[in-house]
Design a protein around this motif. Structure first.
Motif, PDB file in Angstrom:
ATOM      1  N   ALA A 155       0.845  -1.192   0.000  1.00 35.83           N
ATOM      2  CA  ALA A 155       0.000   0.000   0.000  1.00 35.83           C
ATOM      3  C   ALA A 155       0.882   1.244   0.000  1.00 35.83           C
ATOM      4  N   ASN A 156       0.552   2.194  -0.869  1.00 34.42           N
ATOM      5  CA  ASN A 156       1.336   3.421  -1.007  1.00 34.42           C
ATOM      6  C   ASN A 156       0.423   4.617  -1.217  1.00 34.42           C
ATOM      7  N   PHE A 157       0.915   5.794  -0.818  1.00 32.42           N
ATOM      8  CA  PHE A 157       0.239   7.045  -1.166  1.00 32.42           C
ATOM      9  C   PHE A 157       0.738   7.531  -2.517  1.00 32.42           C
ATOM     10  N   SER A 158       2.003   7.258  -2.825  1.00 32.95           N
ATOM     11  CA  SER A 158       2.601   7.539  -4.126  1.00 32.95           C
ATOM     12  C   SER A 158       3.708   6.513  -4.310  1.00 32.95           C
ATOM     13  N   ALA A 159       4.409   6.587  -5.410  1.00 31.19           N
ATOM     14  CA  ALA A 159       5.458   5.596  -5.675  1.00 31.19           C
ATOM     15  C   ALA A 159       6.541   5.602  -4.599  1.00 31.19           C
ATOM     16  N   SER A 160       6.793   6.747  -3.972  1.00 27.55           N
ATOM     17  CA  SER A 160       7.869   6.832  -2.998  1.00 27.55           C
ATOM     18  C   SER A 160       7.394   6.987  -1.547  1.00 27.55           C
ATOM     19  N   ILE A 161       6.085   7.028  -1.319  1.00 28.69           N
ATOM     20  CA  ILE A 161       5.576   7.204   0.049  1.00 28.69           C
ATOM     21  C   ILE A 161       4.703   6.012   0.430  1.00 28.69           C
ATOM     22  N   PRO A 162       5.250   5.090   1.224  1.00 32.64           N
ATOM     23  CA  PRO A 162       4.455   3.924   1.630  1.00 32.64           C
ATOM     24  C   PRO A 162       3.392   4.311   2.660  1.00 32.64           C
ATOM     25  N   ALA A 163       2.311   3.553   2.683  1.00 33.74           N
ATOM     26  CA  ALA A 163       1.240   3.751   3.667  1.00 33.74           C
ATOM     27  C   ALA A 163       1.644   2.998   4.932  1.00 33.74           C
ATOM     28  N   LYS A 164       2.485   3.616   5.735  1.00 36.10           N
ATOM     29  CA  LYS A 164       3.011   2.991   6.955  1.00 36.10           C
ATOM     30  C   LYS A 164       1.898   2.798   7.977  1.00 36.10           C
ATOM     31  N   ASN A 165       1.913   1.664   8.630  1.00 34.40           N
ATOM     32  CA  ASN A 165       0.991   1.366   9.719  1.00 34.40           C
ATOM     33  C   ASN A 165      -0.483   1.533   9.345  1.00 34.40           C
ATOM     34  N   ALA A 166      -0.813   1.290   8.090  1.00 38.53           N
ATOM     35  CA  ALA A 166      -2.214   1.361   7.659  1.00 38.53           C
ATOM     36  C   ALA A 166      -2.984   0.189   8.258  1.00 38.53           C
ATOM     37  N   LYS A 167      -4.211   0.429   8.658  1.00 41.80           N
ATOM     38  CA  LYS A 167      -5.055  -0.642   9.198  1.00 41.80           C
ATOM     39  C   LYS A 167      -5.494  -1.545   8.053  1.00 41.80           C
ATOM     40  N   VAL A 168      -5.408  -2.841   8.258  1.00 43.43           N
ATOM     41  CA  VAL A 168      -5.796  -3.825   7.248  1.00 43.43           C
ATOM     42  C   VAL A 168      -6.832  -4.759   7.862  1.00 43.43           C
ATOM     43  N   ARG A 169      -7.923  -4.964   7.155  1.00 37.38           N
ATOM     44  CA  ARG A 169      -8.944  -5.932   7.559  1.00 37.38           C
ATOM     45  C   ARG A 169      -9.174  -6.861   6.374  1.00 37.38           C
ATOM     46  N   ILE A 170      -9.131  -8.162   6.635  1.00 44.38           N
ATOM     47  CA  ILE A 170      -9.341  -9.171   5.597  1.00 44.38           C
ATOM     48  C   ILE A 170     -10.639  -9.901   5.909  1.00 44.38           C
ATOM     49  N   TYR A 171     -11.539  -9.954   4.919  1.00 45.74           N
ATOM     50  CA  TYR A 171     -12.810 -10.661   5.043  1.00 45.74           C
ATOM     51  C   TYR A 171     -12.835 -11.794   4.035  1.00 45.74           C
ATOM     52  N   GLN A 172     -13.267 -12.959   4.453  1.00 43.16           N
ATOM     53  CA  GLN A 172     -13.366 -14.098   3.543  1.00 43.16           C
ATOM     54  C   GLN A 172     -14.778 -14.162   2.988  1.00 43.16           C
ATOM     55  N   GLY A 173     -14.886 -14.230   1.661  1.00 46.04           N
ATOM     56  CA  GLY A 173     -16.198 -14.296   1.008  1.00 46.04           C
ATOM     57  C   GLY A 173     -17.042 -13.079   1.342  1.00 46.04           C
ATOM     58  N   ASP A 174     -18.309 -13.330   1.683  1.00 52.49           N
ATOM     59  CA  ASP A 174     -19.235 -12.246   2.009  1.00 52.49           C
ATOM     60  C   ASP A 174     -19.384 -12.032   3.514  1.00 52.49           C
ATOM     61  N   SER A 175     -18.464 -12.549   4.295  1.00 50.69           N
ATOM     62  CA  SER A 175     -18.540 -12.442   5.743  1.00 50.69           C
ATOM     63  C   SER A 175     -18.496 -10.980   6.195  1.00 50.69           C
ATOM     64  N   ALA A 176     -19.262 -10.672   7.235  1.00 51.73           N
ATOM     65  CA  ALA A 176     -19.246  -9.338   7.823  1.00 51.73           C
ATOM     66  C   ALA A 176     -18.205  -9.239   8.927  1.00 51.73           C
ATOM     67  N   LEU A 177     -17.664 -10.379   9.357  1.00 51.31           N
ATOM     68  CA  LEU A 177     -16.638 -10.403  10.395  1.00 51.31           C
ATOM     69  C   LEU A 177     -15.267 -10.587   9.757  1.00 51.31           C
ATOM     70  N   ALA A 178     -14.348  -9.724  10.141  1.00 54.69           N
ATOM     71  CA  ALA A 178     -12.993  -9.820   9.587  1.00 54.69           C
ATOM     72  C   ALA A 178     -12.318 -11.088  10.092  1.00 54.69           C
ATOM     73  N   MET A 179     -11.681 -11.832   9.182  1.00 57.73           N
ATOM     74  CA  MET A 179     -10.942 -13.022   9.596  1.00 57.73           C
ATOM     75  C   MET A 179      -9.562 -12.655  10.119  1.00 57.73           C
ATOM     76  N   GLN A 180      -9.092 -11.452   9.728  1.00 55.70           N
ATOM     77  CA  GLN A 180      -7.792 -11.003  10.195  1.00 55.70           C
ATOM     78  C   GLN A 180      -7.786  -9.480  10.247  1.00 55.70           C
ATOM     79  N   ILE A 181      -7.247  -8.937  11.333  1.00 57.11           N
ATOM     80  CA  ILE A 181      -7.077  -7.494  11.495  1.00 57.11           C
ATOM     81  C   ILE A 181      -5.613  -7.261  11.834  1.00 57.11           C
ATOM     82  N   ALA A 182      -4.964  -6.374  11.092  1.00 58.03           N
ATOM     83  CA  ALA A 182      -3.536  -6.124  11.300  1.00 58.03           C
ATOM     84  C   ALA A 182      -3.201  -4.734  10.784  1.00 58.03           C
ATOM     85  N   GLN A 183      -1.929  -4.480  10.540  1.00 57.64           N
ATOM     86  CA  GLN A 183      -1.510  -3.226   9.928  1.00 57.64           C
ATOM     87  C   GLN A 183      -0.290  -3.468   9.060  1.00 57.64           C
ATOM     88  N   THR A 184      -0.062  -2.539   8.139  1.00 55.03           N
ATOM     89  CA  THR A 184       1.097  -2.652   7.258  1.00 55.03           C
ATOM     90  C   THR A 184       2.363  -2.310   8.039  1.00 55.03           C
TER      91      THR A 184
END
Length: 143
Positions: free
Chosen positions: A33-62
């Motif tokens: 994840a980046n804001f531009s080619a040289s600026i990474p999205a540090k510590n961005a919140k990440v939520r992963i959902y499997q299929g159509d689930s409303a509950l995140a299977m994984q919550i983390a950050q970059t």
């Protein structure tokens, strides 16, 4: 002509402060994840959902490089939500990743400007080329 120039400038501002991303597969599925080619999205919140689930299977950050890796447990569709803070607010983006039967990335939703970047580049070169020709002709006509 002024309207076209205004539209192009407005569109460039629309993409200037958003989150862009890339998905690759090595030993894990890797999201960059980046804001531009040289600026990474540090510590961005990440939520992963499997299929159509409303509950995140994984919550983390970059990490400090804007990267996050996860191991999908099954083939299928996964929805990713990224949210990153900047000095002027939070930026969010959602996209889907399709995982194949070998647990590799078969496809993911690409951003529109990335998908059409080659076409836009060619159009920009053509407009620039014909703009130079028009400028030279107008200078010759003015003499």
């Amino acid at each position: 002509m002024r309207a076209l120039i205004f539209l192009l400038v407005a569109l460039s501002w629309a993409f200037a402060h958003g989150i862009s991303y890339n998905v690759t597969h090595g030993e894990a599925t890797i999201i960059s994840a980046n804001f531009s080619a040289s600026i990474p999205a540090k510590n961005a919140k990440v939520r992963i959902y499997q299929g159509d689930s409303a509950l995140a299977m994984q919550i983390a950050q970059t990490d400090e490089n804007g990267k996050f890796a996860f191991l999908p447990p099954n083939p299928g569709k996964y929805r990713v939500e990224l949210a990153a803070q900047t000095d002027h607010g939070e930026h969010k983006i959602d996209f889907n990743i399709e995982i194949d039967k070998n647990l590799g990335v078969s496809s993911y939703d690409e951003l529109a400007f990335v998908k059409y970047q080659g076409i836009l580049s060619v159009l920009g070169i053509l407009f620039g080329f014909f703009g130079v020709i028009a400028l030279v002709k107008s200078k010759k006509a003015a003499k």
